[in-house]
Every structure is written in structure tokens, then in C-alpha cells.
Design a protein around this motif. Structure first.
Motif, mmCIF file in Angstrom:
data_model
loop_
_atom_site.group_PDB
_atom_site.id
_atom_site.type_symbol
_atom_site.label_atom_id
_atom_site.label_comp_id
_atom_site.label_asym_id
_atom_site.label_seq_id
_atom_site.Cartn_x
_atom_site.Cartn_y
_atom_site.Cartn_z
ATOM 1 N N THR A 1 0.838 -1.204 0.000
ATOM 2 C CA THR A 1 0.000 0.000 0.000
ATOM 3 C C THR A 1 0.870 1.250 0.000
ATOM 4 O OG1 THR A 1 -0.038 0.053 2.384
ATOM 5 C CG2 THR A 1 -1.797 -1.192 1.282
ATOM 6 N N GLN B 1 -1.831 1.623 -12.495
ATOM 7 C CA GLN B 1 -2.625 0.871 -11.509
ATOM 8 C C GLN B 1 -3.974 0.489 -12.094
ATOM 9 O OE1 GLN B 1 -2.657 2.244 -7.447
ATOM 10 N NE2 GLN B 1 -0.842 3.495 -7.818
ATOM 11 N N PRO C 1 -5.866 -0.036 -6.727
ATOM 12 C CA PRO C 1 -4.639 0.610 -6.236
ATOM 13 C C PRO C 1 -3.681 -0.404 -5.654
ATOM 14 C CG PRO C 1 -6.623 1.567 -5.236
ATOM 15 C CD PRO C 1 -7.046 0.318 -5.920
ATOM 16 N N ALA D 1 -0.641 6.351 -11.982
ATOM 17 C CA ALA D 1 -2.070 6.151 -11.698
ATOM 18 C C ALA D 1 -2.715 5.313 -12.798
ATOM 19 C CB ALA D 1 -2.773 7.507 -11.590
#
Lengths: 250, 840
Positions: B76, B203, B210, B200
Motif C-alpha cells: 500500500t 494501476q 490501487p 495512476a
């Protein structure tokens, strides 16, 4: 000289036969201008000291060696004009061999060795003749044995039978008793003698043993590649005498 | 003693030429494999050195997702932020790298990477930690822009500003090429084709959610990397690895290594076969040479050489041959490696190149193996030579004492007995363990036959050669083959082992093909078409679009990911509702298929047996994203199409499965023309050029493809094995001709002509070739059939013995025998009769 010796039809003869090795100064004549005839149905012995050319003469006669000059006539056939393949077939069909040693194929039985030349030619043996030959060599109970299971004398007798079985024009024997004791020698020579007397076979034998030569009808003496002398109806003593004489003249 | 050995090798050059060739072939493959591997890794090190962040944090996958539909384990952004706060850290760079991307070439087909997976990546946040570098253009931004690595762009002729289509596991995208980059400089993607997007977008397109696959960490100058690494490890928690740049490089994980490592494996297989078969040739040569030279060796004993010295001279000869063979083998191996490198360079992949690396290890290994094999193979003959009594020098008739066959036969008999016992156990054990036992039993059987083959050959040769008639040359040739059973059987054994291997593989491959056909015919029910993708998993959009095609009554989806249950690797499948009751024919053994929708698992019978599970039992499934407790809701009959832990699509997603499909089964509505429907389906999925829409036959043919590839390798193995076996026969015959010079002279003198002589040698050669081929094929077929029996539940349901191919193999062996006799018989017929008779 030889013309007067012709008593019967000639089986094989040489005309001016010569064989030499090397060139120029190193040239050695193993045979020089040998003209000789071998009568049909006769037993001829060839004698001479080592290097006299007696084996070379035999090999040329048998089509195993190529002479440098001259001819070998088997009847009307000139052996020196034949190629390797025809010579091979000639040896198979019209000539019989007995060597000093190593005459038999170790993987074949005595009987198979005897019929080998016929088998190679894809011919069926003449039963009656085969039987006669087998009776004469007297090894009927050992025919199924491999050569390694036979004595030296027995092996040579098998080799003689093989030489005879195809009814060849001539049987050549190269010191056939060279490796045998006197008893076995007598067996083998007696057998060759009988084949000449009883079956009219022509036999030419190279030997250095006067006793062996005495079994022959005629003995040829060679020295230095030339025909030196001959003796008819020899005995061991007469052969020995002539040998001493020839030694003396050298 | 070495000097004597060297002299002897020189004096008998001819006898040892073939030995040397046998060693040479084996060593060429060994050294070729080693040099190629070394060269590849050296090149990787050179080109990709320094392309790594100071410290790399990676998510640990419990199971390597490979290029399947499984999602890679992710980290994460929170973790990245925590790491950024660690003292000594200059900056963090969350990175994303996902395999299984297809780049569509200008011809509309996915570009061919020759087995390498293309990777998709997120654009790096900082140049300092970037896994690849910008070479030209501007960093891509948004979904309409992407970057491509230089090698791929050059090879495919893409230029900046062009539109490029890319298919990711999630979807198909078309975007403008705005940047040219290097390939990834380290890690598993090093050297592979690389497509990158802004982080971005990456992903979204690559992951569909994410997350990051790794975090690159830059360390402040002057800080100790090891201390910073400790700090990061302490906050990162489990399921994460933290490595310094040095550690990453040492791990050397690289897709290139995996891809091309397979090449080395094949080369090493060839090396093993070549050396094994070659060893028989060497054993025979030395046995014959010692037999021929027994008088000379005994003479050495008579003049005072000790046993070990006589043994030593023979071993010295072996050493000389080993050295020469290894040296030549090394040279040729270097050439082989160079050839493979040239071949791969000609494909113009992003494979780095460097000079061929001939390392000391390669040289030492080659010589050790080459000399070791030769000396070991010569040892039995050398030992016999040492046992020669000195008196043998004086005697004509004494031959090398051959150890009685009794001991050998007893050992061989014991081995055969052991093989039978093992086979019985193997036949009683289902599945792979049974197959392994049987393969082991097959190996022992072959060794047992090698040991007992002198006895076998004594009886077999006569029977085998009966059809060839009773002419004199045939009889003589046959007797020659029978006269030294050890020699004949050793020569035949080499061929036997090769043919057992090959015929076994041929039968297994044919059975596998037949089983694929039958499995597909049995398992696929109502489905008219099967949709799959060359690259593995494909976007779920494909199914969505196909569902819209008129005439398609249903689309059934199967998704797959790898996992483990109780440490056993298994496949995990997600299936859409109804797939197991129609499109795929399955018989329910226990439980209910309805339990799928309750989140329970359905497993096929074979898997249930293997994992010892039954309805109602609970088990733990481990996938790349974690551990999940599951309950067995049903057991179905074993079948080819879904041999996996089966879950509903929802549950599949929950255990970490991606939203990509691996196979679709299409039902066509009654009364519609399948051909028209297929064209309509193809038109709908034209964005996905690698997607295949096939009917059952075409699908089965496609599934047979990999088996054909295996058969190709088998064919090459066969060719090599036959070549060496041919050398073995040539060798035995040639030495036999030397040994039997006088006998051949005699045969020539009494009237054997050239063709007859040739025929005699041919018969001997054919006897050896047929003996080896028949024994080999019998053993190969029997054990392949046995293996098929125990693997019947595991995908080899049908036994198929390709009789024609096997008969051809045997006929080829006989023809090879005839060819092998060519050279020795030419030599034999050129022998001078008088010299031959006079020969010692």
C-alpha cells in the motif's frame, strides 16, 4: 628341359614367370623366368631354402599373388589376365587350398568348414563325393565339432577335405605339415597321396621336409627364384642327397 | 606408464578415433550448456548492473503468480509513506511491474517475444530509484500515452507519436507512444519488453485497483544501507522482503535466466545421453584392444611390470583419449554456445550480449567428466589386463581371462527381479508417485538387461536372424555376432537404452495426444466454441462483448490462478454459474454444485483423493495474496477441462483471483449457423488479436501443440542416440575386422568375394542393431503402457501405441546396421589376402 617331362595332360603351367619387389638397385627378384608344367593327376612337391621363391611360386599359381612378368595358364585360361573378382571365383570353384596354419573358420563346425566353398558358390555338395571324402579323412564322428575342439592333425585333415570337396582342378598345399608332429604329418600326407592315386586329383605342395616330399611323384627344387633341379619318384634319401648336392654347388 | 599409453594410442590411432568422437560429443554438449549459461549471466550482470534502488521492498507472494490470471501481491501507499519517514531515507518510489502484457505489432498480431513475457510498469517517481531510464521523448501522462523500451520499439518499427495497441490482463488500450526507455535494469523483468504508463494509469490498466508491487528506497548519502534496511524491516512487517541493491543483484532473479535456462537443460540431457551411450562404445573398444594385445601386455608382466603397472598403461591410454576428446569437445562446445548466442541475437530480443564466457569451472568440469567417463569405462578391461599371467606372453593360445558370466548374470537377474517388484508396487500406486516408481523400475530393468544381455544375445540373435536365410555369408555373420556375446550385447545395449527412452516417450506422447482428444470430447458438452488466448488470461471484456453477439445463448467463464493446499501445488478455478452442468460435462460424485454459490469449493475426484478431502471437510488454500479457509461442497468426477479447486467467480475474486478469464465456453442458440456466429464473435473481439475462438476439434488440435513440441525434442534425441549407436556398431565391426584379419584372409583365399564379405559384416551389424532396437522398444513400450495405467486418472486416460512409428524405428535400426557395416567392410575387402593370412 621341361618338355620331356610331359607324360600326361598338363593341369597348370607357367611361362616365363617372374616376380620382383622394389625398383632399381633395391630390386629383388623373388622369381625369375620360371617355366614349369604340372601334370594332371600328379603329386608335385616344391622344395628350396628359405627365400628361394617356392611360396611365391605357389601363390602365383593359385591366383593369390600377381606375377610381374610371364603367364600362369590353367588349361587355356591365363590367370594373370583375370581381375580380382574373377580370381576370387576361380579360387572358389577350381582351386583347393591347404595352408600351414589357420585353415578353418573358428565359428563353423568341421562339416560346415568342409562345405564352405560350395556354400559360398551356392552349390549343393555332391552327396556321394562328399561321403567319399569324409570317409577318406576318417573324422565322421567329429564333424559337428568346432575347430578349437580338434587336434592340429585333425584340423589339417578337415582342411584337406575342404580343398577336395569342390573337385578342384588343382589343390595347393603350403607347408601343410609344418606345424604337425610326424604321426599327424603322415596322416595328412597319406590323405593327399590317396587323393592323387584314387581320385586322380592334382596336388602341388610346398614343403621343406624331405620326408613329406617323398610322398610326391616329383620334386622341384628352387633357389634364388630359379628352377634348379627336379627329381622323379623321390624317396626321403634321394631328396636329401639332392639337397646336399645343391647346397654344395652354391 | 603414461608414455607407454600415449605410444599405444598413437600406434592404434584408428581404434581410438571413435572413442574420442564419443567423448567429444558428450563434452561438446556439457561445455556448450555451461558456456551459454555463463555468457548469459555475465551479459545480464554487465548490462543491468546499477539499475537498482539502494533498498528495494517487495511484497512476498506465497505462490508465484507467473503470467497467470492471479494478481501480484501488492503493497500500500501507506507503507511507502511510513518508509519515507525512516531516518536515513532520502525518498521512496512506489513501483508497479506486472507481467503478461501483449504489445500488438503493426500486422495486428501480438508481437512474438520467443517465450519472454512482456511487462507493464508504472512510470518511476524519482530518477534515482527508477528501475529503467528515459532515453527519448517525454514521460507518458494519462491513458492516451505510453512508453516503450528501445529494443522492442526498434524491432517493431515504432516511432514517437505513433498509436500503439496494448492488451493488459485487464483490458485492451490504444495510446500514443511518447517516450522510449531502456528495458528494466534488474529483477525478473530485466531485458524483457516493457510498456510503461504514468503511475495512476498503470494501476488502473495493469492492476485494476490501487497498489504497488515494490517500493524503491533511496538512502541519504553517507548512511549505512544495512542499518536503514534493518529499520525498514522492523516497520514493514511480515509478507514483505527488504533487500539492498547488492542482495537484489545476487538473487539474480530474471526472466531471461528462466527462459534460456531451459535451453541448457536440453543441452545437458543430450550430454547425458551422449556420454552414457558413448560409455558402452569405450567399454567395448578397450575390451577388444586388451584382448588383441594380451601377448604384448603379458610380455610387460614377464619383464617385470607389476599388475597395477599394466592396468596403469591401459588407464593411461584411456586418460589420453579422455583429454583429447574433452579438448575437442570444449572447442566444439564453445562453437555450439556461440551458435546459440548468434541465433538469439538474430531474433533481436532485448538480450544483452557479451563475449563467450569460457570459465575455469567449465574447463575443469569438461575435463573431469570427459576423462572420468573414459577411464571408468576402460577400467574393467584395464583390470583384466592386469590379471594376465606373464606366461601368456610365451603361449599362443592363451587369451585374456574373461570373468565368468555367472556373477554378472546373477547381479542382472537380481536387478530384473527388483525391477519387477518395483513395477508391481508402482502399478499399485496411482498418479505421479506410481509413474516415478515405474520410470525408476524401467531404468533398473535396462541395467538388468545390460547385465544379462550376453545370455539374451546368445539366444536372441539366432531367432532374429532366421528370416535372413541360411546362405554361407549369413551364417558366418550370425556366428560372428554370437561368438562374443559380451561385445555384441554391449554394442546392442547402447542402442537398446536409446530406443527404450525414445519409444517410451513416443508412446507417452501419443497417449497424451489421444487423451487430450478424448478428454476434450468427454468433458465438453453443449459448448459449441471454446475461447482462449495464446498469452494465458485475457480481459473479461472479451466475454462481455461476446455475450452481446446474436446467436450466442450463453457465455461460461473459467478463471484460473495457482495456489497450494497443504503444500501441494494446485490450480484454482473460478467458474460462472451453470458451467459445470452443461458446457462442461461432469458427473457429481458427492455433495452439490449449488454449494459453489455458498462460497464452498468443488473438487474433482483425483484431487480429492490426492489431498484426502471429502464433502464437508475444511481446508486452507494459499494463493499469491494470502491464506483462505474453505469447505468442500462437492466432489465431481475427474475431467480434463477443470482439474482444480473450483470456486464461484465471487469466491475466486475473494481469494485473490484477477478479473481475467482463462477460457470461455460458448453455447450457440438452436437454429443458428455456427459459422456465422463465429465470424460475428471474431469481429466483436478484434481488439484482442491473440484471442482464439475455436470449435472442439481446433481446440483439441491446439492443446496437442505442446506435445508436438516435446516430440520434436524427442526426435532430436533419437537422432543423436542413433548416431552414437551407429558409431558403436561401426566401432565393434571395425575392431572385429582387425581382430579377425587372418580369418578374413582365409575366407578370401577360399573364394569369398567382396559382396559376400560385405554381406557377412552386414548380417553381424544387423543382428546387433535389431537386438538393441527390439529390446529397447519392448522395454520402452511396456513401461510407457504401465505409466499410462497409473496416470489414467491424471490426464493420461488413453493408451495409444503408435505401432507404425515403432516399426519404422526398428526398420531404421536395421538400415543403420547396414550403413554401419559399410566402412568396416570396405576395409575388410581391401585387405591383401596373403598379408592377412600371414598376420599375427
Amino acid at each position: 628341359m621341361t618338355a620331356e617331362l610331359v607324360e600326361q595332360a598338363v593341369a597348370i603351367r607357367t611361362v616365363g614367370l617372374g616376380k620382383s619387389y622394389g625398383h632399381g638397385e633395391t630390386r629383388i627378384d623373388a622369381l625369375a623366368d620360371v617355366s614349369v608344367e604340372f601334370g594332371r593327376g600328379r603329386f608335385t612337391a616344391i622344395m628350396g631354402p628359405s627365400g628361394s621363391g617356392k611360396s611365391t611360386l605357389l601363390h602365383c599359381l593359385a591366383g593369390l599373388d600377381k606375377p610381374t612378368t610371364g603367364q600362369v595358364m590353367l588349361g587355356e585360361l591365363d590367370l594373370t589376365k583375370l581381375d580380382e573378382r574373377s580370381l576370387t571365383h576361380l579360387r572358389r570353384d577350381r582351386i583347393g587350398f591347404v595352408f600351414q596354419a589357420f585353415n578353418l573358420v573358428p565359428t563353423l563346425t568341421a562339416l560346415e568348414n568342409i562345405t564352405l566353398p560350395l556354400d559360398l558358390a551356392n552349390r549343393k555338395p555332391d552327396k556321394a563325393w562328399l561321403d567319399t571324402v569324409l570317409t577318406t579323412i576318417g573324422l565322421k564322428d567329429r564333424l559337428g565339432h568346432k575347430p578349437s575342439e580338434l587336434s592340429g592333425g585333425q584340423q589339417q585333415r578337415v582342411a584337406c577335405a575342404r580343398a577336395l570337396v569342390s573337385r578342384p582342378h588343382v589343390v595347393f598345399a603350403d607347408e601343410p605339415t609344418g606345424n604337425l608332429d610326424s604321426r599327424a604329418s603322415a596322416d595328412v600326407l597319406g590323405f593327399l597321396h590317396r587323393s592323387v592315386r584314387e581320385f586322380g586329383q592334382t596336388v602341388v605342395m610346398v614343403t621343406h621336409d624331405p620326408t613329406a616330399a617323398a610322398y610326391a611323384d616329383r620334386v622341384l627344387f628352387l633357389a634364388d627364384g630359379r628352377l634348379r633341379d627336379e627329381l622323379l619318384d623321390p624317396t626321403a634319401e634321394s631328396v636329401l642327397d639332392l639337397m646336399k648336392q645343391l647346397d654344395g654347388t652354391d | 606408464m603414461l608414455k607407454l599409453g600415449l605410444r599405444s594410442v598413437l600406434a592404434h590411432r584408428l581404434r581410438f578415433v571413435l572413442c574420442t568422437v564419443a567423448v567429444l560429443l558428450g563434452i561438446a554438449f556439457v561445455s556448450g550448456a555451461m558456456i551459454f549459461t555463463d555468457t548469459l549471466s555475465a551479459a545480464l550482470k554487465k548490462n543491468f548492473a546499477g539499475g537498482t534502488a539502494d533498498i528495494t521492498v517487495t511484497a512476498v507472494s506465497q505462490v508465484d503468480p507467473g503470467t497467470s490470471g492471479a494478481l501480484p501481491a501488492t503493497l500500500t501507499i501507506d507503507l511507502a509513506n511510513q518508509i519515507a519517514a525512516v531516518p536515513g531515507v532520502a525518498g521512496t518510489d512506489p513501483q508497479l511491474l506486472v507481467p503478461g502484457i501483449q504489445i500488438i505489432g503493426k500486422d495486428g498480431r501480438p508481437i512474438d517475444n520467443h517465450g519472454l513475457s512482456a511487462y507493464g510498469a508504472g512510470w518511476p517517481h524519482h530518477p534515482q530509484t527508477a528501475p529503467f531510464r528515459l532515453l527519448d521523448g517525454e514521460a507518458p501522462w494519462g491513458q492516451a500515452k505510453l512508453a516503450l523500451d528501445q529494443t522492442t520499439a526498434r524491432r517493431e518499427g515504432f516511432e514517437l507519436g505513433q498509436q500503439i495497441k496494448v492488451v493488459t490482463p485487464a483490458r485492451s488500450v490504444s495510446a500514443t507512444l511518447t517516450a522510449i526507455t531502456t528495458s528494466a535494469l534488474s529483477g525478473s523483468a530485466a531485458g524483457a519488453p516493457l510498456v510503461s504508463f504514468d503511475p495512476a494509469t498503470a494501476q488502473l490498466l495493469l492492476l485494476g485497483r490501487p497498489g504497488w508491487t515494490s517500493i524503491g528506497v533511496a538512502v541519504q548519502p553517507g548512511q549505512d544501507h544495512a542499518i536503514v534496511k534493518e529499520e525498514i524491516t522492523s516497520i514493514a512487517g511480515p509478507d514483505v522482503t527488504v533487500r539492498t541493491a547488492a542482495e537484489v543483484s545476487a538473487d539474480g532473479e530474471n526472466a531471461l535466466d528462466d527462459t534460456f535456462g531451459g535451453f541448457s537443460t536440453v543441452l545437458l540431457m543430450f550430454a547425458g545421453l551422449a556420454l552414457f551411450v558413448g560409455a558402452f562404445l569405450i567399454v567395448n573398444t578397450f575390451a577388444m584392444v586388451v584382448a588383441q594385445r594380451s601377448r604384448e601386455l603379458a610380455m610387460l608382466r614377464a619383464i617385470g611390470a607389476s599388475r597395477s603397472q599394466v592396468t596403469g598403461t591401459v588407464l593411461a591410454e584411456a586418460t589420453v583419449i579422455g583429454v583429447i576428446g574433452s579438448t575437442l569437445g570444449l572447442l566444439i562446445g564453445t562453437g555450439v554456445a556461440g551458435g546459440i548466442q548468434l541465433f538469439y541475437q538474430s531474433l533481436d530480443l532485448a538480450i544483452p550480449s557479451t563475449a563467450l564466457q569460457v570459465s575455469a569451472a567449465t574447463i575443469v568440469t569438461s575435463y573431469l567428466i570427459g576423462i572420468g567417463v573414459t577411464v571408468a569405462a576402460a577400467y574393467p578391461a584395464a583390470r583384466r589386463a592386469g590379471k594376465l599371467p606373464p606366461v601368456a606372453a610365451m603361449r599362443d593360445d592363451l587369451v585374456v581371462p574373461e570373468r565368468s558370466l555367472l556373477v554378472r548374470l546373477l547381479i542382472g537377474g537380481f536387478m530384473l527381479l527388483m525391477a519387477v517388484t518395483l513395477s508391481a508396487i508402482g502399478l499399485g500406486t496411482q498418479g505421479l508417485p506410481g509413474a516415478v516408481l515405474l520410470a525408476f523400475a524401467a531404468a533398473i530393468t535396462l541395467l538388468g538387461i545390460v547385465m544379462t544381455s550376453p545370455l539374451i544375445s546368445r539366444y536372441a540373435v539366432r531367432g532374429l536372424m532366421r528370416p535372413f536365410g541360411r546362405q554361407a555369408p549369413v551364417v558366418l555373420g550370425r556366428r560372428n555376432a554370437e561368438r562374443n556375446p559380451r561385445r555384441t550385447s554391449a554394442t546392442a545395449s547402447a542402442l537398446m537404452i536409446s530406443l527404450a527412452l525414445v519409444s517410451g516417450l513416443v508412446v507417452l506422447a501419443a497417449s497424451a495426444k489421444a487423451s487430450v482428444d478424448k478428454g476434450i470430447a468427454d468433458a465438453i458438452g453443449t459448448a459449441e466454441f471454446v475461447v482462449s488466448d495464446q498469452g494465458g488470461a485475457f480481459s473479461s471484456q472479451v466475454g462481455d462483448r461476446i455475450a452481446e453477439v446474436p446467436g450466442i445463448s450463453a457465455v461460461h467463464r473459467i478463471r484460473q490462478l495457482p495456489g497450494t493446499v497443504a503444500s501441494t501445488p494446485v490450480s484454482v478455478s473460478g467458474v460462472s454459474p451453470g458451467t459445470l452442468s452443461g458446457p462442461i460435462v461432469t458427473r457429481l460424485d458427492a455433495g452439490s454444485l449449488d454449494n459453489l454459490e455458498k462460497g464452498e469449493a468443488v473438487i474433482p475426484r483425483n484431487l480429492a483423493n490426492q489431498l484426502k478431502l471429502s464433502v464437508g471437510k475444511r481446508f486452507q488454500l494459499v494463493t499469491s495474496t494470502g491464506k483462505f479457509p474453505l469447505t468442500v461442497g462437492g466432489v465431481i468426477a475427474s475431467n480434463r477441462e477443470v482439474n482444480a479447486v473450483i470456486l464461484s467467480l465471487d469466491q475466486f475474486g475473494a481469494v485473490g483471483g484477477a478479473g481475467t478469464d482463462s477460457t470461455l465456453y460458448l453455447d450457440v442458440a438452436d437454429g443458428t449457423d455456427p459459422v456465422q456466429v463465429r465470424s460475428a464473435v471474431l469481429a466483436k473481439v478484434s481488439d484482442y488479436p491473440s484471442v482464439l475462438v475455436r470449435d472442439q476439434q481446433a481446440y483439441a488440435a491446439g492443446e496437442r501443440g505442446p506435445i508436438n513440441a516435446i516430440l520434436g525434442v524427442v526426435g532430436a534425441l533419437l537422432a543423436l542416440a542413433v548416431l552414437i549407436a551407429l558409431l558403436g556398431i561401426v566401432n565393434t565391426l571395425a575392431l572385429g575386422v582387425v581382430e579377425r584379419t587372418r580369418e578374413i584372409g582365409l575366407l578370401r583365399a577360399i573364394g569369398m568375394d567382396g559382396p559376400q564379405l560385405r554381406r557377412m559384416l552386414q548380417v553381424e551389424a544387423i543382428a546387433m542393431a535389431l537386438l538393441g532396437a527390439l529390446l529397447g522398444v519392448i522395454v520402452g513400450v511396456l513401461f510407457a503402457a504401465a505409466i499410462q495405467q497409473v496416470m489414467a486418472e491424471d490426464g493420461l486416460s488413453v493408451l495409444d501405441v503408435p505401432v507404425l512409428q515403432l516399426v519404422i524405428a526398428i526398420v531404421v535400426a536395421a538400415v543403420v546396421g547396414v550403413l554401419a557395416a559399410f566402412w568396416p567392410s570396405r576395409r575388410a575387402s581391401r585387405l591383401d589376402v596373403l598379408q592377412a593370412i600371414a598376420a599375427e
